[in-house]
Design a protein around this motif. Structure first.
Motif: not given
Lengths: 249, 295
Positions: A27, A92, A122, A210-220, B95, B116, B120, B122, B124, B126
């Motif tokens: 996306p 976000n 969000s 922030r410690t956030l780490q995106v592992l994947g962002h996909t269309f379900p 957080e 998200f 629409k 998804l 994932e 950490k």
């Protein structure tokens, strides 16, 4: 009792749509037009109605980029008196957004700080409670009705199993539910007049820790069969058979 | 590893317990009036909150006062929980992640999944977050288990005053537990059309539900029958969508249904991408025929 209200309303510009990135197939919202979040529209509407009823001023604030200018102009056309666009939004991050907004409004005079309960992109619902906490001011969340009486605001919050009526001393933080009103659509004349209303642009100097780490962002992926019948009779026949099988008839 | 669940209802607390119980030891915090219903379901401790139990600051402070010794705080994503959790996160300087539906503890944090862009996409992630709101209805409520030690905790220091609690009209049924659902959207056109929908539901032994426009805007159905992002998340064996266009906000609420059947006049309606069987047609023509066939 007549009380002129000083209302601040936060609005969010969100992407109109999500596209598929041709390279990654993931996306992306790059180059996608922004629109005013629907729930922000309800917050703006409620701010204007309260101002119309009690007198005073209603100021819009948004944390975003230059691309949010048009959205702010639309809110001005709806009836806000002025707008503040804070640039420096870098994705976000609700607690960062909350701290930028809280810092900004701590330098202003206000009675009500209004938000939409949760934005449609969000959908974290974190910013209003966090701002409320940071400013140590009461929160009436997911309000379906609001009333100002003297120096207090009364609101009914809609929850899943019951509603709760709250009363708070102003200044107070409010987040509104969609049910609270039907937002007005500005007229052409109002849209033209809005370009003359004051809109200030400033830059936030906020750092995220922030410690956030995106592992994947996909269309379900939907695994549906998608068997579609355009012939109604055939469709009814087939669907009835499926239903009978499921029902064990 | 130890988690604390705060919920304003015993039912949702127990659902969340089931969702998390294989991953860690759990304690519960909930209003005293709900505590007894969740005090023998395997939680080590139940913190029974009394006092200002409807005020988000007072509740967040009470929850945080018993957080020590826990690694995570989980809150069902209800409209009250969504206020308590961010305040609690600020109080413990942690957080926070919202609306997760998957959780796996990790060194110094967790792997989570959430939707998200309004459902629409998804994500994932950490995260080092310690506070989470969790989608409701992800698991069956925890069964009867070992009794918990019950400790009373006072909620106080609220910033607003609670004037009145008013009940909502109780649902005649809980759609999140329905085996079969017949759901209607704006395409129904008129409130009177519900009669036909109820006939189909009765033939199927189904509950009637609706989209946001039908429940919240038009009030043709009670709000607690609303399916979607701002309504309930349902997972029946069969979901029949009548005159529902299939906006993502609706899909989020029904995408875990086993079989989805859609009827819609508009061939291009997005619901046809999210169904197993679809009939392109007028519901006032299709539904009577369907009832006839099923009788």
């Amino acid at each position: 009792m007549y009380v002129a209200l000083n209302i601040l309303v936060f609005l969010k510009a969100i992407p109109e749509d999500v596209k598929e990135d041709p390279r990654t197939h993931g996306p992306t919202v790059e180059g996608v037009k922004l629109k005013m979040d629907d729930i922000s529209r309800n917050a703006v509407e409620e701010a204007i109605r309260l101002k119309e009823k009690h007198g005073g001023r209603a100021t819009g604030i948004t944390f975003g980029s230059d691309a949010a200018t048009l959205v702010m102009k639309e809110a001005l056309a709806m009836g806000l008196d002025e707008g503040v666009l804070i640039k420096g939004y870098a994705g976000n991050n609700p607690s960062l957004t909350a701290s930028v907004l809280a810092e900004r409004v701590s330098r202003m005079q206000w009675d009500l700080l209004m938000f939409g309960f949760s934005s449609a992109d969000s959908y974290t619902a974190q910013v209003p409670p966090m701002v409320s906490y940071m400013l140590k001011r009461p929160l009436i969340g997911n309000a379906v009705s609001l009333r100002v009486e003297g120096k207090t605001v009364k609101g009914v919050s809609s929850y899943e199993d019951y509603n709760v009526a709250y009363e708070a001393e102003m200044p107070a933080v409010i987040s509104v539910a969609q049910e609270i009103n039907t937002p007005r659509i500005p007229t052409l004349l109002q849209i033209m007049a809005a370009s003359k209303k004051p809109l200030s642009v400033e830059q936030a100097q906020a750092q995220s820790a922030r410690t956030l780490q995106v592992l994947g962002h996909t269309f379900p992926m939907s695994q549906r069969k998608r068997i579609i019948f355009e012939d109604t009779n055939k469709g009814v026949e087939e669907v009835a058979a499926v239903l009978r099988q499921v029902l064990g008839k | 590893m130890k988690g604390l669940i705060y919920s304003e209802s015993a039912q949702r607390a127990k659902e969340l317990m089931s969702f998390l119980k294989d991953q860690m030891e759990l304690d519960l915090a909930l209003p005293e009036a709900e505590a007894v219903q969740a005090s023998s379901n395997g939680a080590s401790r139940v913190y029974a909150i009394y006092g200002d139990v409807y005020e988000p600051f007072a509740v967040a402070s009470a929850v945080v006062s018993v957080f020590d010794g826990h690694d995570y705080l989980f809150v069902p994503a209800t409209n009250f929980g969504r206020q308590v959790a961010p305040i609690a996160a600020q109080l413990i300087k942690a957080e926070m992640e919202s609306e997760i539906f998957y959780f796996r503890p990790e060194q110094d944090g967790a792997i989570v999944r959430r939707y998200f862009y309004g459902g629409k996409t998804l994500l994932e992630e950490k995260t080092g977050a310690k506070v989470f709101t969790v989608m409701t209805g992800l698991a069956q409520p925890a069964q009867q288990g070992s009794p918990s030690e019950v400790i009373r905790v006072e909620a106080k220091g609220g910033l607003s005053r609670v004037l009145q609690i008013s009940g909502k009209q109780k649902a005649s049924a809980d759609i999140t537990k329905a085996d079969i659902i017949v759901s209607v959207g704006r395409g129904l056109g008129k409130k009177e059309g519900l009669e036909l929908v109820r006939q189909l539901a009765s033939v199927l032994g189904a509950e009637v539900a609706g989209s946001r426009p039908v429940c919240s805007d038009l009030h043709w159905l009670d709000e607690d029958r609303q399916v979607g992002l701002t309504g309930k998340r349902v997972r029946p064996r069969v979901y029949v969508a009548l005159g529902i266009s299939g906006q993502i906000q609706h899909i989020v609420g029904m995408r875990d249904s086993k079989v989805v059947i859609a009827v819609n006049k508009d061939k291009t309606a997005p619901i046809f991408q999210e169904c197993d069987y679809g009939i392109v047609g007028d519901i006032y023509e299709v539904v009577p025929k369907l009832i006839e066939k099923l009788k």
